[in-house]
Design a protein around this motif. Structure first.
Motif: not given
Length: 242
Positions: A186-202, A204-209
């Motif tokens: 399912y990885q190449e189907n374009g089902w999810v979109s991931s972005s990186t955010r800084i939370i508590d100075n760390k 973190r990868i945020i994944t959305k559908w």
């Protein structure tokens, strides 16, 4: 025309109670003997259908069910002809007038129009029952926004944790280092979109559908008889109505 006897319309046919006719004709013999003597020349389920009717049992208002028959106007007319008295003539004339009015071209057109209206109403009701299923999928395809798992889970009446575990059980995704990943198919189907955010100075990868992913989940889950709440409600409505 004054009503001489109660006549109903069932399955686009005029019918009445044999008991009512029997009482109106003032037949001297018992109802059962009158039936045995006169019903032989008629066909069951064509000219008459056995049924029951209610009668008062005592002066205090009690009722009981008694044998009866639903008969056609044509049969009632012939039964009236067999009674050689004024009542028989009166009822026969009444049934002839009912048949004449029933077969009047204007009445035929009117009944046809009413049947079409009923069919249109029924079709609209059926379309309305089907609409929620189409609406849910159409809403997915029309939207361009990304969605978090919690939002999709609510569509199925689940928490995000329960929904994630369901997708894990169905081999759609797996968890690694606290992050959910799709299996390779399912990885190449374009089902999810991931972005990186800084939370508590760390970081973190945020994944959305994506809506494509949401639609893909809908089809996969439906194959396992798992449908959104709106479709579950629709099934219950059809069952109650049926």
């Amino acid at each position: 025309m004054n009503q001489l006897i109660k006549v109903d319309v069932k399955n686009n046919q005029q019918v009445l109670s044999a008991r009512d006719l029997y009482n109106g004709l003032e037949i001297a013999q018992r109802f059962s003997r009158w039936v045995d003597k006169n019903f032989e020349m008629f066909e069951e389920n064509i000219d008459y259908v056995p049924c029951t009717s209610s009668t008062q049992q005592n002066q205090y208002g009690g009722t009981k069910e008694i044998d009866d028959y639903t008969i056609t106007i044509s049969m009632a007319k012939e039964l009236a002809m067999m009674v050689r008295n004024d009542n028989g003539k009166r009822y026969r004339k009444y049934f002839l007038k009912l048949e004449e009015k029933w077969n009047d071209p204007q009445e035929v057109v009117k009944r046809g129009y009413e049947i079409l209206q009923d069919e249109n109403i029924q079709l609209k009701l059926e379309n309305k029952k089907l609409k929620p299923k189409a609406t849910y999928f159409d809403k997915i395809m029309a939207s361009k926004s990304l969605m978090i798992t919690t939002t999709i889970a609510k569509d199925y009446g689940m928490s995000a944790q329960a929904f994630n575990n369901l997708l894990k059980k169905l081999k759609i995704q797996y968890k690694l280092g606290g992050i959910w990943y799709l299996y390779s198919k399912y990885q190449e189907n374009g089902w999810v979109s991931s972005s990186t955010r800084i939370i508590d100075n760390k970081p973190r990868i945020i994944t959305k559908w994506t809506q494509k992913g949401r639609a893909g989940l809908y089809k996969l889950l439906k194959a396992h008889d798992i449908v959104p709440m709106i479709e579950k409600l629709d099934v219950k409505t059809v069952t109650i109505g049926g």
